[in-house]
Scaffold this motif. Structure first.
Motif, PDB file in Angstrom:
ATOM      1  N   GLY A  67       0.797  -1.214   0.000  1.00  0.00           N
ATOM      2  CA  GLY A  67       0.000   0.000   0.000  1.00  0.00           C
ATOM      3  C   GLY A  67       0.832   1.267   0.000  1.00  0.00           C
ATOM      4  O   GLY A  67       2.027   1.242   0.326  1.00  0.00           O
ATOM      5  N   ILE A  68       0.184   2.344  -0.375  1.00  0.00           N
ATOM      6  CA  ILE A  68       0.772   3.694  -0.392  1.00  0.00           C
ATOM      7  C   ILE A  68      -0.356   4.681  -0.104  1.00  0.00           C
ATOM      8  O   ILE A  68      -1.491   4.475  -0.514  1.00  0.00           O
ATOM      9  N   ARG A  69      -0.019   5.772   0.565  1.00  0.00           N
ATOM     10  CA  ARG A  69      -0.964   6.888   0.710  1.00  0.00           C
ATOM     11  C   ARG A  69      -0.419   8.064  -0.087  1.00  0.00           C
ATOM     12  O   ARG A  69       0.759   8.376  -0.039  1.00  0.00           O
ATOM     13  N   LEU A  70      -1.300   8.715  -0.842  1.00  0.00           N
ATOM     14  CA  LEU A  70      -0.970   9.940  -1.578  1.00  0.00           C
ATOM     15  C   LEU A  70      -1.722  11.100  -0.948  1.00  0.00           C
ATOM     16  O   LEU A  70      -2.930  10.999  -0.709  1.00  0.00           O
ATOM     17  N   THR A  71      -1.011  12.203  -0.691  1.00  0.00           N
ATOM     18  CA  THR A  71      -1.621  13.379  -0.070  1.00  0.00           C
ATOM     19  C   THR A  71      -1.176  14.625  -0.831  1.00  0.00           C
ATOM     20  O   THR A  71       0.016  14.775  -1.121  1.00  0.00           O
ATOM     21  N   PRO A  72      -2.103  15.517  -1.151  1.00  0.00           N
ATOM     22  CA  PRO A  72      -1.694  16.742  -1.845  1.00  0.00           C
ATOM     23  C   PRO A  72      -0.840  17.626  -0.929  1.00  0.00           C
ATOM     24  O   PRO A  72      -1.106  17.718   0.270  1.00  0.00           O
ATOM     25  N   THR A  73       0.160  18.263  -1.509  1.00  0.00           N
ATOM     26  CA  THR A  73       1.014  19.140  -0.701  1.00  0.00           C
ATOM     27  C   THR A  73       0.309  20.453  -0.363  1.00  0.00           C
ATOM     28  O   THR A  73       0.840  21.254   0.401  1.00  0.00           O
ATOM     29  N   THR A  74      -0.865  20.668  -0.924  1.00  0.00           N
ATOM     30  CA  THR A  74      -1.638  21.882  -0.656  1.00  0.00           C
ATOM     31  C   THR A  74      -2.630  21.692   0.490  1.00  0.00           C
ATOM     32  O   THR A  74      -3.322  22.637   0.878  1.00  0.00           O
ATOM     33  N   THR A  75      -2.723  20.489   1.033  1.00  0.00           N
ATOM     34  CA  THR A  75      -3.730  20.209   2.049  1.00  0.00           C
ATOM     35  C   THR A  75      -3.383  20.840   3.393  1.00  0.00           C
ATOM     36  O   THR A  75      -2.221  21.092   3.692  1.00  0.00           O
ATOM     37  N   ARG A  76      -4.404  21.064   4.174  1.00  0.00           N
ATOM     38  CA  ARG A  76      -4.233  21.615   5.519  1.00  0.00           C
ATOM     39  C   ARG A  76      -5.371  21.124   6.390  1.00  0.00           C
ATOM     40  O   ARG A  76      -6.521  21.138   5.983  1.00  0.00           O
ATOM     41  N   CYS A  77      -5.037  20.659   7.595  1.00  0.00           N
ATOM     42  CA  CYS A  77      -6.038  20.225   8.569  1.00  0.00           C
ATOM     43  C   CYS A  77      -5.546  20.684   9.940  1.00  0.00           C
ATOM     44  O   CYS A  77      -4.622  20.091  10.506  1.00  0.00           O
ATOM     45  N   GLY A  78      -6.119  21.751  10.443  1.00  0.00           N
ATOM     46  CA  GLY A  78      -5.628  22.327  11.692  1.00  0.00           C
ATOM     47  C   GLY A  78      -4.207  22.821  11.490  1.00  0.00           C
ATOM     48  O   GLY A  78      -3.917  23.540  10.540  1.00  0.00           O
ATOM     49  N   GLU A 103      13.309  23.537   0.855  1.00  0.00           N
ATOM     50  CA  GLU A 103      12.047  23.747   1.555  1.00  0.00           C
ATOM     51  C   GLU A 103      10.958  22.864   0.949  1.00  0.00           C
ATOM     52  O   GLU A 103      10.852  22.718  -0.274  1.00  0.00           O
ATOM     53  N   ALA A 104      10.136  22.263   1.814  1.00  0.00           N
ATOM     54  CA  ALA A 104       9.055  21.388   1.358  1.00  0.00           C
ATOM     55  C   ALA A 104       8.086  22.180   0.479  1.00  0.00           C
ATOM     56  O   ALA A 104       7.640  23.265   0.854  1.00  0.00           O
ATOM     57  N   PRO A 105       7.758  21.649  -0.692  1.00  0.00           N
ATOM     58  CA  PRO A 105       6.899  22.380  -1.631  1.00  0.00           C
ATOM     59  C   PRO A 105       5.432  22.395  -1.222  1.00  0.00           C
ATOM     60  O   PRO A 105       4.952  21.498  -0.527  1.00  0.00           O
ATOM     61  N   ILE A 106       4.747  23.418  -1.668  1.00  0.00           N
ATOM     62  CA  ILE A 106       3.284  23.502  -1.588  1.00  0.00           C
ATOM     63  C   ILE A 106       2.843  23.855  -2.997  1.00  0.00           C
ATOM     64  O   ILE A 106       3.009  24.991  -3.443  1.00  0.00           O
ATOM     65  N   ALA A 107       2.320  22.855  -3.714  1.00  0.00           N
ATOM     66  CA  ALA A 107       1.952  23.069  -5.120  1.00  0.00           C
ATOM     67  C   ALA A 107       0.909  22.042  -5.529  1.00  0.00           C
ATOM     68  O   ALA A 107       0.983  20.881  -5.128  1.00  0.00           O
ATOM     69  N   TRP A 111       2.427  15.942  -5.129  1.00  0.00           N
ATOM     70  CA  TRP A 111       1.742  15.135  -4.121  1.00  0.00           C
ATOM     71  C   TRP A 111       2.779  14.377  -3.316  1.00  0.00           C
ATOM     72  O   TRP A 111       3.866  14.068  -3.807  1.00  0.00           O
ATOM     73  N   GLU A 112       2.436  14.086  -2.073  1.00  0.00           N
ATOM     74  CA  GLU A 112       3.309  13.317  -1.195  1.00  0.00           C
ATOM     75  C   GLU A 112       2.901  11.853  -1.205  1.00  0.00           C
ATOM     76  O   GLU A 112       1.723  11.519  -1.167  1.00  0.00           O
TER      77      GLU A 112
END
Length: 195
Positions: A67-78, A103-107, A111-112
């Motif tokens: 398995g793998i999880r993909l998460t957008p680098t633009t996401t925010r939760c709290g 620096e970690a990208p936000i774009a 995706w992470e």
């Protein structure tokens, strides 16, 4: 063998698959690796398992092979964004903050990839095929989500299999020990695969 990309929008169509994926993560990360991670009912989870993420499972007959999880680098939760960036920001005690060269990208196009695993129970004769299915689905899913690059934190033995999987992969950070396992941030360029 099947490969499925899961989301909050399609969980209902796949029965126990998501729960089985979290159970396999529990086995891989908590039981096998002995990492101190959140768990409930035999499942591993964290603050990044949100509706913004996608999960890829390689499976057959209810058994999870990888398995793998993909998460957008633009996401925010709290206070949280995505795992690699939050580690760099000093929010995660278990991952060094100097894990990236930059620096970690936000774009929207980045995706992470996190929580990458191949189950210890996956037979050796299937592992190469399972790995190929996992990487192919991750690449296709990321591209469908608009990614031209995937940033990941994976075991540092990646150079052994990157070329074999046809990935344009490069180191994005130093090799570091996390819970007794050498890991490294990598960058996967998907731009060439977008044609």
């Amino acid at each position: 063998m099947q490969t499925t990309t899961l989301s909050f929008a399609n969980f209902h169509a796949h029965g126990e698959l998501f729960a089985n994926l979290l159970r396999a993560r529990h086995q891989s990360f908590i039981v096998q690796n002995r990492w101190d991670l959140p768990e409930a009912d035999g499942m591993e989870y964290d603050q990044y398992d949100t509706p913004a993420s996608r999960w890829i499972a390689v499976h057959e007959g209810g058994e999870i092979y990888a398995g793998i999880r993909l998460t957008p680098t633009t996401t925010r939760c709290g206070i949280y964004t995505y795992m690699i960036r939050d580690a760099q920001r000093g929010l995660l005690d278990s991952i060094p903050s100097d894990l990236l060269y930059a620096e970690a990208p936000i774009a929207e196009t980045v995706w992470e990839s996190s929580r990458v695993f191949v189950s210890h129970a996956t037979p050796m004769q299937l592992r190469r095929r399972v790995h190929a299915h996992l990487i192919t689905e991750m690449t296709q899913a990321a591209r469908l989500l608009g990614a031209s690059r995937v940033l990941g934190l994976i075991p540092a033995n990646w150079p052994r299999w990157a070329a074999r999987c046809g990935l344009d992969m490069s180191a994005a950070g130093r090799v570091m020990d996390i819970g007794g396992i050498d890991n490294q941030c990598i960058s996967i360029n998907l731009a060439a695969k977008m044609n």
